[in-house]
Write an enzyme that holds these catalytic residues in place. Structure first.
Site, PDB file in Angstrom:
ATOM      1  N   LYS A 279     -12.068  -2.670 -10.278  1.00  0.00           N
ATOM      2  CA  LYS A 279     -11.263  -1.447 -10.146  1.00  0.00           C
ATOM      3  C   LYS A 279     -11.766  -0.401 -11.122  1.00  0.00           C
ATOM      4  O   LYS A 279     -12.221  -0.742 -12.222  1.00  0.00           O
ATOM      5  CB  LYS A 279      -9.796  -1.753 -10.516  1.00  0.00           C
ATOM      6  CG  LYS A 279      -9.012  -2.525  -9.482  1.00  0.00           C
ATOM      7  CD  LYS A 279      -7.569  -2.705  -9.941  1.00  0.00           C
ATOM      8  CE  LYS A 279      -6.788  -3.593  -8.987  1.00  0.00           C
ATOM      9  NZ  LYS A 279      -6.549  -2.989  -7.671  1.00  0.00           N
ATOM     10  N   ARG A 353      -3.644 -11.859  -1.272  1.00  0.00           N
ATOM     11  CA  ARG A 353      -3.474 -12.582  -0.001  1.00  0.00           C
ATOM     12  C   ARG A 353      -4.182 -13.926  -0.028  1.00  0.00           C
ATOM     13  O   ARG A 353      -3.768 -14.874   0.625  1.00  0.00           O
ATOM     14  CB  ARG A 353      -3.954 -11.680   1.157  1.00  0.00           C
ATOM     15  CG  ARG A 353      -5.396 -11.299   1.105  1.00  0.00           C
ATOM     16  CD  ARG A 353      -5.722 -10.073   1.967  1.00  0.00           C
ATOM     17  NE  ARG A 353      -5.335  -8.816   1.304  1.00  0.00           N
ATOM     18  CZ  ARG A 353      -5.481  -7.625   1.847  1.00  0.00           C
ATOM     19  NH1 ARG A 353      -5.979  -7.497   3.064  1.00  0.00           N
ATOM     20  NH2 ARG A 353      -5.118  -6.538   1.187  1.00  0.00           N
TER      21      ARG A 353
HETATM   22  N1  BES Z   1      -2.715  -5.631  -6.926  1.00  0.00           N
HETATM   23  C1  BES Z   1      -3.337  -4.756  -5.983  1.00  0.00           C
HETATM   24  C2  BES Z   1      -2.345  -3.859  -5.262  1.00  0.00           C
HETATM   25  C3  BES Z   1      -1.709  -2.776  -6.075  1.00  0.00           C
HETATM   26  C4  BES Z   1      -2.293  -1.531  -6.166  1.00  0.00           C
HETATM   27  C5  BES Z   1      -0.497  -2.984  -6.688  1.00  0.00           C
HETATM   28  C6  BES Z   1      -1.680  -0.537  -6.881  1.00  0.00           C
HETATM   29  C7  BES Z   1       0.106  -1.980  -7.402  1.00  0.00           C
HETATM   30  C8  BES Z   1      -0.487  -0.747  -7.485  1.00  0.00           C
HETATM   31  C9  BES Z   1      -4.080  -5.577  -4.924  1.00  0.00           C
HETATM   32  O1  BES Z   1      -4.584  -6.787  -5.351  1.00  0.00           O
HETATM   33  C10 BES Z   1      -5.242  -4.746  -4.482  1.00  0.00           C
HETATM   34  O2  BES Z   1      -6.080  -4.493  -5.288  1.00  0.00           O
HETATM   35  N2  BES Z   1      -5.251  -4.355  -3.221  1.00  0.00           N
HETATM   36  C11 BES Z   1      -6.288  -3.566  -2.682  1.00  0.00           C
HETATM   37  C12 BES Z   1      -6.616  -4.121  -1.334  1.00  0.00           C
HETATM   38  C13 BES Z   1      -7.870  -3.558  -0.720  1.00  0.00           C
HETATM   39  C14 BES Z   1      -9.073  -4.004  -1.520  1.00  0.00           C
HETATM   40  C15 BES Z   1      -7.962  -4.031   0.696  1.00  0.00           C
HETATM   41  C16 BES Z   1      -5.798  -2.123  -2.577  1.00  0.00           C
HETATM   42  O3  BES Z   1      -4.638  -1.916  -2.260  1.00  0.00           O
HETATM   43  O4  BES Z   1      -6.579  -1.240  -2.869  1.00  0.00           O
HETATM   44 MN    MN Z   2      -6.518  -6.563  -6.232  1.00  0.00          MN
END
Ligand code: BES
Ligand code: MN
Ligand code: ZN
Length: 497
Positions: A279, A353
């Site tokens: 990230k 997931r």
């Molecule tokens: N933990 C994150 C989701 C999240 C994002 C929670 C912002 C709270 C605030 C999750 O694991 C994630 O990174 N999801 C990705 C999925 C994508 C790579 C398909 C996302 O939402 O960007």
């Molecule tokens: Mn994630």
């Protein structure tokens, strides 16, 4: 803080602080009228003079009224009488409690129970006041050298304005206290930094919970146990971390042994760096909250045990840390899940997931009546629904409906998104049974599609709490909310025998 419900006529209570509501059109609530009368119309005059706007949540403390007959009154603005929604009511109560805290009041009698909140009952008000009072005094200062002043407020009596509602109000108070305890616990776990709150820490917390409540049993699976079960998806996520993964299994038995349990599965990613699909630095702040689903399972269990609800519930928490590195899993890796289904990793940041799917297959052994997954799963749900509604997806309409209803009743709402077959297309992989991401569009739904493939054998609903479990944006305003504990406890109250 001790909270109770009791019928106490305001004109006979002159020593303690009386918390009374007034509306912005200068109308008074029932008790305010009684006090006004006793003070020779002082309150009416004060409002006429424009000394107090009475906007929702505004407060005005008054001392030594009517020759000392009333030592301390806290006037609380309620805004317009016909515009008081449950959320506005919470704002009113929050204002009142903050007012009591800043005036260092030790004991108060709260007449806000008299405020009419749409078509809600007196018992609803009692429960909301109880939950909101604890909400308003919540602090997380464990890591501050200098703590804020301790809270003087030790006792709050909620006025029972209708004696015939006594039993319902006592029940509501009890539920409110249990939910408040569950919410505070969930917040504490969420707010804990990930250098302390590791998968091992979560497992220890679950063990402590089981020790505190004999109705809760716990069993923690280690990595070697998970290997034997073939949990390749969960272990894939954990592979890059030095912290060992844990699968935390809790059982609450309050009902008949033979009754099928409800399973709650909470995402317990104690920190989400994104892994090798790392990230950006700014988006990583807030990712200690990626275990809020797990925290809500523990908080709900606590509330259940406090309430001694006649129901059986199991909690399953896949607890992992998502790290990048030489040992970490990578995009295009193919993982074999416990179900036997294979998954091509497109993004290591879609880790939730993967951890959940093995926990979902594991939950089959409990033969659950229904399964609810709770996860800070997608950023997309924050874009779609913001911070107010939890995203809901389900393969069983009656289950979805009961959760929506529970959310409304507990002031912890969800909004349903479609889980149509057409969306399943998006998670096709040329090499494995499915991919772990579905592209830029409908991110919350495609995450739901992914999970649905592991929910073929039971009724299942999924709560995406990425926007509601915590405020993660803005470096200074981060905090856990304890959601969706109120909704889950309400759902279980509705289903207890
Ligand atoms: N933990 C994150 C989701 C999240 C994002 C929670 C912002 C709270 C605030 C999750 O694991 C994630 O990174 N999801 C990705 C999925 C994508 C790579 C398909 C996302 O939402 O960007
Ligand atoms: Mn994630
Ligand atoms: Zn995550």
């Amino acid at each position: 803080m001790k909270i109770s419900v009791e019928a106490i006529q305001p004109e006979k209570q002159t020593k303690h602080c009386l918390v009374i509501g007034v509306y912005s059109n200068q109308a008074l609530t029932g008790s305010a009228k009684a006090i006004d009368k006793q003070c020779g119309g002082y309150l009416t005059k004060l409002l006429k003079n424009g000394a107090f706007d009475a906007k929702a949540g505004e407060t005005l403390p008054l001392y030594h009224l009517a020759n000392g007959e009333f030592e301390h009154l806290l006037l609380v603005g309620c805004g317009e009488a016909d515009k008081i929604t449950p959320m506005v009511f919470r704002k009113i109560v929050t204002g009142a409690i903050k007012g009591l805290v800043s005036s260092k009041t030790a004991k108060a009698i709260c007449y806000l129970s008299e405020v009419t909140v749409g078509k809600e009952t007196l018992a609803f008000n009692v429960r909301q006041i109880t939950e909101t009072a604890f909400e308003a005094i919540y602090r997380f200062e464990q890591f501050k050298s200098k703590k804020s002043d301790s809270i003087a407020l030790k006792e709050l009596i909620i006025h029972l304005s209708d004696e015939s509602e006594k039993a319902a109000c006592k029940k509501a108070l009890n539920e409110g206290l249990a939910i408040a305890a569950g919410v505070a616990y969930t917040k504490d776990l969420g707010n804990m930094p990930s250098n302390i709150c590791t998968p091992t820490y979560l497992a220890k917390e679950a063990e402590a919970l089981a020790k505190a409540y004999p109705s809760i049993k716990v069993n923690v699976l280690e990595e070697k146990d998970m290997q034997k079960l073939g949990m390749g998806a969960l272990l894939g996520v954990s592979q890059g971390s030095d912290e060992p993964a844990k699968l935390i299994c809790l059982e609450y038995q309050g009902g008949n042994k033979k009754t099928a349990p409800i399973a709650l599965i909470g995402k317990g990613v104690t920190f989400d760096t994104g892994g090798n699909s790392i990230k950006p630095a700014d988006s990583m702040v807030g990712m200690k909250y990626d275990m809020c689903g797990a925290a809500s399972v523990l908080g709900t269990m606590k509330a259940l045990a406090e309430l001694k609800l006649a129901i059986n519930v199991v909690g399953v928490i896949p607890a992992v840390e998502n790290m990048p590195g030489g040992k970490a899993y990578k995009p295009e890796d193919i993982l074999t899940s416990m179900s036997g289904k294979t998954i091509e990793v497109i993004s290591t940041d879609a880790e939730g997931r993967l951890a959940l799917c093995d926990a979902m297959t594991y939950a089959e052994r409990y033969k659950p009546a229904s399964v609810i997954t709770i996860a800070t799963l997608t950023g997309a749900v924050v874009i779609g629904l913001g911070f107010h509604a939890t995203g809901l997806l389900s393969n069983h309409e009656p289950l979805a409906k009961s959760l929506l209803k529970a959310g409304l009743a507990s002031n912890d709402r969800a909004w349903q998104l479609p889980l149509w077959e057409e969306y399943q297309e998006q998670i096709k992989s040329p090499f494995a049974d499915m991919a772990n991401t579905g592209g830029r569009t409908a991110g919350t739904i495609t995450a739901g599609c992914f999970l649905s493939r592991f929910a073929e054998n039971y009724h299942w609903a999924h709560l995406d709490v990425a926007g509601t479990a915590a405020m993660m944006m803005g470096t200074n305003e981060r905090k856990a909310t304890g959601r969706p504990v109120p909704m889950l406890v309400q759902y279980l109250i509705d289903h207890a025998t």
